[in-house]
Design a protein around this motif. Structure first.
Motif, PDB file in Angstrom:
ATOM      1  N   TYR A 405       0.488  -0.901   0.498  1.00 61.73           N
ATOM      2  CA  TYR A 405       0.284   0.040   0.055  1.00 61.73           C
ATOM      3  C   TYR A 405       0.773   1.243   0.217  1.00 61.73           C
ATOM      4  O   TYR A 405       1.329   1.798   0.868  1.00 61.73           O
ATOM      5  N   GLN A 410      -2.984   5.870   1.807  1.00 61.72           N
ATOM      6  CA  GLN A 410      -2.307   4.803   2.308  1.00 61.72           C
ATOM      7  C   GLN A 410      -1.476   4.411   3.171  1.00 61.72           C
ATOM      8  O   GLN A 410      -1.375   3.328   4.901  1.00 61.72           O
ATOM      9  N   ARG A 411      -0.472   5.097   3.125  1.00 62.21           N
ATOM     10  CA  ARG A 411       0.738   4.478   4.221  1.00 62.21           C
ATOM     11  C   ARG A 411       0.709   5.956   5.347  1.00 62.21           C
ATOM     12  O   ARG A 411       0.675   5.406   6.443  1.00 62.21           O
ATOM     13  N   ARG A 413      -2.873   6.103   6.569  1.00 62.14           N
ATOM     14  CA  ARG A 413      -3.392   5.483   7.704  1.00 62.14           C
ATOM     15  C   ARG A 413      -3.082   4.215   8.178  1.00 62.14           C
ATOM     16  O   ARG A 413      -3.256   4.183   9.030  1.00 62.14           O
ATOM     17  N   HIS A 414      -1.763   4.201   7.332  1.00 60.90           N
ATOM     18  CA  HIS A 414      -1.204   2.675   7.977  1.00 60.90           C
ATOM     19  C   HIS A 414      -0.494   2.969   8.708  1.00 60.90           C
ATOM     20  O   HIS A 414      -0.470   2.171   9.666  1.00 60.90           O
ATOM     21  N   PHE A 481      -6.410   0.706   6.071  1.00 62.84           N
ATOM     22  CA  PHE A 481      -5.269   1.511   5.051  1.00 62.84           C
ATOM     23  C   PHE A 481      -5.684   0.648   3.820  1.00 62.84           C
ATOM     24  O   PHE A 481      -5.080   1.109   2.702  1.00 62.84           O
TER      25      PHE A 481
END
Length: 483
Positions: A405, A410-411, A413-414, A481
């Motif tokens: 991701y 995405q990063r 959220r991760h 994510f």
């Protein structure tokens, strides 16, 4: 492409293996003296390469090699070799060196040296051919020296299974242990202060991978994490090394659960059983380390330390035993060429794009943790323990799949998701330590000791449950994510 299995052996067993006749004809003998190069900022190492000029008897060979830093045991590495007239580096378009470093190639300088006596056999068995090299020597950096005693078996043609068959035959002659470091990496580690432990490295996944390739990369990274810490544990008996070795086993077991849809064979079940046994054994030492850290009573210190020393003795004995040594080799063989790779029943799952497959366990375990931990204050100890185990699997899955991701959202959220999950896991872990303490104290025969009973810390339980409930709320609010 070089594919080889690397094994560590004890110094006292070198001649026993060399004179065994296992490899057939008499060996060639090479005197190898190598100088390894890098920039002052160690750019080659950071990019996963090593560069050396090695004198092989009367010939100088320059080699740029992918170091397989995430490899464990079975190394598959690209390399570029050329004969050179002197010990001055040749930098041109025939290798990726100039592209990797650009103008910084001018700053390449020696960083360490190696001197090795190599005995080399050409083992042939039908269609299978293996080059077997027994290396004895040392790494040299400044005034420091580190010994080398290892066997490298490189497949030249045929079935890779011959490498593992030879490894088991070697172990009948003398104990061998899976190696997870190239010589280059050992040299770099030798330049650094000895670590107390090694934490898990990120897994090198890319979105274009299949689920099968992602699984193999994850198992390999976990195995490497374990072996680096096992070696330290055997040398130093350091609690930090034991803890990280146990974490590596937990990650391995979690990976086997997360990817269960990819395999269905008896070998996998045997591996899972052995990993559970070994994790439990290491857990005995870890539980005592936690208890000792919490203990403030001088009168209790000696009894706990004695119990801890006895637990570590049992652990070291097991780690030196054949069951553990072969367990690691079996795992590499199963991962790289096990029957699960050709099972038609699991073909669809194995060939799924890794991001699509990853969403399944991430969604599943998130749902279990969110639902199961919704009312932590009303749960029994066993129920909280199940939430903790699911949270652990979810966290490992989130860490394993991070490389799939890649966009900024995405990063971001991760990072928030993993941070919230880690906070929840810490609180649930503290509750678990508290719940496990009475049984451990009873097992140690300390039930009547008031200082030991104080370690159960019952008065802290409500605060920990409140903190865990708050952490669970933060986790539930964290955005997914993978969507």
């Amino acid at each position: 492409m070089e594919i080889e299995l690397k094994l560590q052996i004890a110094e006292d067993d070198v001649e026993k293996i060399a004179s065994s006749g296992l490899f057939g004809s008499d060996p060639d003998t090479l005197e190898l003296k190598a100088t390894y190069f890098d920039t002052p900022e160690r750019q080659l190492r950071a990019n996963g390469f090593s560069l050396r000029i090695r004198r092989e008897n009367d010939q100088l060979v320059q080699t740029l090699k992918g170091t397989s830093r995430k490899a464990a045991g079975l190394f598959a590495r690209p390399e570029w070799e050329r004969v050179v007239p002197s010990e001055t580096l040749v930098i041109d378009s025939q290798t990726p060196l100039a592209m990797l470093l650009g103008h910084d190639a001018d700053s390449l300088t020696p960083v360490f040296r190696m001197s090795v006596k190599r005995r080399r056999w050409q083992f042939v068995d039908g269609e299978d051919a293996v080059e077997c090299a027994l290396d004895v020597g040392e790494i040299l950096a400044s005034e420091r020296r580190s010994p080398i005693h290892e066997m490298e078996m490189e497949s030249k043609r045929g079935d890779l299974a011959v490498l593992f068959r030879l490894a088991r035959q070697l172990d009948e002659l003398a104990p061998v242990r899976l190696s997870v470091n190239s010589k280059a990496e050992r040299g770099y580690l030798f330049l650094e202060a000895q670590a107390e432990s090694f934490k898990a490295e990120s897994v090198e996944l890319v979105p274009e991978m299949s689920a099968q390739s992602a699984f193999q990369a994850i198992i390999t990274a976990c195995l490497r994490h374990y072996r680096l810490n096992e070696a330290l544990l055997l040398d130093t008996r350091n609690p930090a090394a034991l803890h990280q070795a146990r974490v590596a086993l937990r990650r391995l077991r979690a990976a086997l659960t997360i990817f269960k849809a990819l395999y269905a064979d008896d070998d996998a079940e045997l591996i899972r059983r052995d990993l559970k046994w070994l994790a439990g054994l290491l857990g005995e030492g870890r539980d005592l380390d936690v208890l000792i850290k919490r203990n403030e009573a001088e009168a209790l210190r000696e009894r706990l330390q004695t119990a801890r020393d006895e637990a570590y003795d049992r652990i070291i004995t097991a780690l030196n035993g054949k069951r553990v040594r072969m367990m690691m080799i079996d795992l590499v063989e199963w991962t790289s060429m096990g029957p699960w790779l050709t099972n038609e029943d699991t073909h669809e799952q194995r060939t799924k794009p890794a991001p699509i497959f990853a969403a399944q366990p991430l969604k599943k375990f998130r749902k279990k943790v969110k639902k199961g931990g919704g009312k932590l204050d009303q749960l029994e100890e066993a129920e909280r323990h199940e939430v903790r185990k699911d949270a652990k699997k979810l966290r490992y899955a989130a860490e394993f799949f991070a490389g799939l991701y890649t966009d900024k959202r995405q990063r971001r959220r991760h990072g928030k998701f993993v941070a919230a999950l880690e906070a929840l896991q810490d609180q649930l872990g503290a509750l678990n330590d508290l719940a496990a303490a009475p049984d451990l104290i009873q097992h140690l025969g300390l039930s009547d000791d008031p200082d030991a009973q104080a370690l159960a810390g019952g008065t802290k339980k409500k605060k920990l449950i409140a903190a865990a409930s708050e952490a669970h709320g933060d986790f539930a609010d964290a955005k997914r994510f993978w969507e």
